[in-house]
Design a protein around this motif. Structure first.
Motif, PDB file in Angstrom:
ATOM      1  N   THR A  37       0.848  -1.194   0.000  1.00  0.00           N
ATOM      2  CA  THR A  37       0.000   0.000   0.000  1.00  0.00           C
ATOM      3  C   THR A  37       0.881   1.240   0.000  1.00  0.00           C
ATOM      4  OG1 THR A  37      -1.772  -1.143   1.159  1.00  0.00           O
ATOM      5  CG2 THR A  37      -1.807   1.255   1.236  1.00  0.00           C
ATOM      6  N   SER A  95       0.580   5.417   0.249  1.00  0.00           N
ATOM      7  CA  SER A  95      -0.382   6.397   0.744  1.00  0.00           C
ATOM      8  C   SER A  95       0.130   7.829   0.690  1.00  0.00           C
ATOM      9  CB  SER A  95      -0.731   6.079   2.207  1.00  0.00           C
ATOM     10  OG  SER A  95      -1.222   4.775   2.333  1.00  0.00           O
ATOM     11  N   ASN A  96      -0.835   8.737   0.750  1.00  0.00           N
ATOM     12  CA  ASN A  96      -0.602  10.173   0.899  1.00  0.00           C
ATOM     13  C   ASN A  96       0.308  10.725  -0.193  1.00  0.00           C
ATOM     14  OD1 ASN A  96      -2.245  10.364   3.297  1.00  0.00           O
ATOM     15  ND2 ASN A  96      -0.610   9.270   4.351  1.00  0.00           N
ATOM     16  N   TYR A 149      -8.314   0.863  -3.370  1.00  0.00           N
ATOM     17  CA  TYR A 149      -7.894   2.216  -3.032  1.00  0.00           C
ATOM     18  C   TYR A 149      -8.781   2.752  -1.913  1.00  0.00           C
ATOM     19  CZ  TYR A 149     -11.909   3.659  -5.841  1.00  0.00           C
ATOM     20  OH  TYR A 149     -13.177   3.819  -6.346  1.00  0.00           O
ATOM     21  N   THR A 150      -8.285   3.786  -1.243  1.00  0.00           N
ATOM     22  CA  THR A 150      -9.095   4.512  -0.273  1.00  0.00           C
ATOM     23  C   THR A 150      -9.124   5.967  -0.686  1.00  0.00           C
ATOM     24  OG1 THR A 150      -7.213   4.872   1.198  1.00  0.00           O
ATOM     25  CG2 THR A 150      -8.587   2.959   1.648  1.00  0.00           C
ATOM     26  N   PRO A 192      -7.849   8.754  -4.929  1.00  0.00           N
ATOM     27  CA  PRO A 192      -6.449   8.899  -5.326  1.00  0.00           C
ATOM     28  C   PRO A 192      -6.295   9.711  -6.614  1.00  0.00           C
ATOM     29  CG  PRO A 192      -6.925   6.629  -4.752  1.00  0.00           C
ATOM     30  CD  PRO A 192      -8.234   7.346  -4.834  1.00  0.00           C
ATOM     31  N   PRO A 248      -0.757   9.214  -4.419  1.00  0.00           N
ATOM     32  CA  PRO A 248      -2.209   9.154  -4.231  1.00  0.00           C
ATOM     33  C   PRO A 248      -2.807  10.454  -3.690  1.00  0.00           C
ATOM     34  CG  PRO A 248      -1.175   7.175  -3.367  1.00  0.00           C
ATOM     35  CD  PRO A 248      -0.075   8.141  -3.704  1.00  0.00           C
ATOM     36  N   ASN A 264      -5.363   9.604   0.899  1.00  0.00           N
ATOM     37  CA  ASN A 264      -5.673   8.589  -0.114  1.00  0.00           C
ATOM     38  C   ASN A 264      -4.588   7.520  -0.141  1.00  0.00           C
ATOM     39  OD1 ASN A 264      -7.957  10.112  -1.234  1.00  0.00           O
ATOM     40  ND2 ASN A 264      -6.358  11.538  -1.872  1.00  0.00           N
ATOM     41  N   SER A 265      -4.942   6.341  -0.666  1.00  0.00           N
ATOM     42  CA  SER A 265      -3.942   5.287  -0.818  1.00  0.00           C
ATOM     43  C   SER A 265      -4.321   4.364  -1.962  1.00  0.00           C
ATOM     44  CB  SER A 265      -3.795   4.475   0.474  1.00  0.00           C
ATOM     45  OG  SER A 265      -4.976   3.758   0.746  1.00  0.00           O
ATOM     46  N   THR A 288      -3.537   0.234  -3.124  1.00  0.00           N
ATOM     47  CA  THR A 288      -2.985  -1.062  -2.728  1.00  0.00           C
ATOM     48  C   THR A 288      -2.791  -1.906  -3.981  1.00  0.00           C
ATOM     49  OG1 THR A 288      -4.017  -0.970  -0.550  1.00  0.00           O
ATOM     50  CG2 THR A 288      -3.356  -3.145  -1.350  1.00  0.00           C
TER      51      THR A 288
END
Length: 109
Positions: A36, A38-39, A66-67, A70, A95, A99-100, A102
């Motif tokens: 993953t 992130s950011n 994803y969260t 992104p 992202p 946000n992230s 994977t």
């Protein structure tokens, strides 16, 4: 097949406890995992549980989840740098904050 635990059955092939996949003389020590990123990061590193004997392995890396929302390009891999102890993935873009992305990976020799 590679590894010490081998349990096969038919029809079809079911293999349990597989450690790695190799088509040559060099045994693969790792099979799969996830990463993953992130950011604001554009890189992420996977460290193998057991080192590979060299960097002549192949990787398949696929974005899976994803969260947040992104940024465009954060699901695209720009480059991969391999070592015997793992690999580093560099994305086209980060992202973004909160946000992230994977990615799932498979290693084959």
């Amino acid at each position: 097949l590679s590894g010490n635990k081998e349990d096969t059955s038919t029809p079809g092939l079911t293999v349990k406890g597989l450690v790695g996949l190799s088509s040559g003389q060099t045994t693969a020590n790792n099979l799969r995992g996830s990463l993953t990123i992130s950011n604001g990061n554009i890189t992420g590193t996977v460290t193998f549980g057991t080192a590979e004997s060299d960097t002549s392995y192949y990787l398949t890396i696929t974005p899976t989840t994803y969260t947040g929302t992104p940024a465009a390009g954060s699901n695209s891999i720009k480059s991969v740098s391999k070592t015997t102890t793992g690999f580093t993935v560099t994305l086209e873009s980060a992202p973004g904050t909160g946000n992230s992305m994977t990615f799932d990976w498979h290693l084959i020799r």
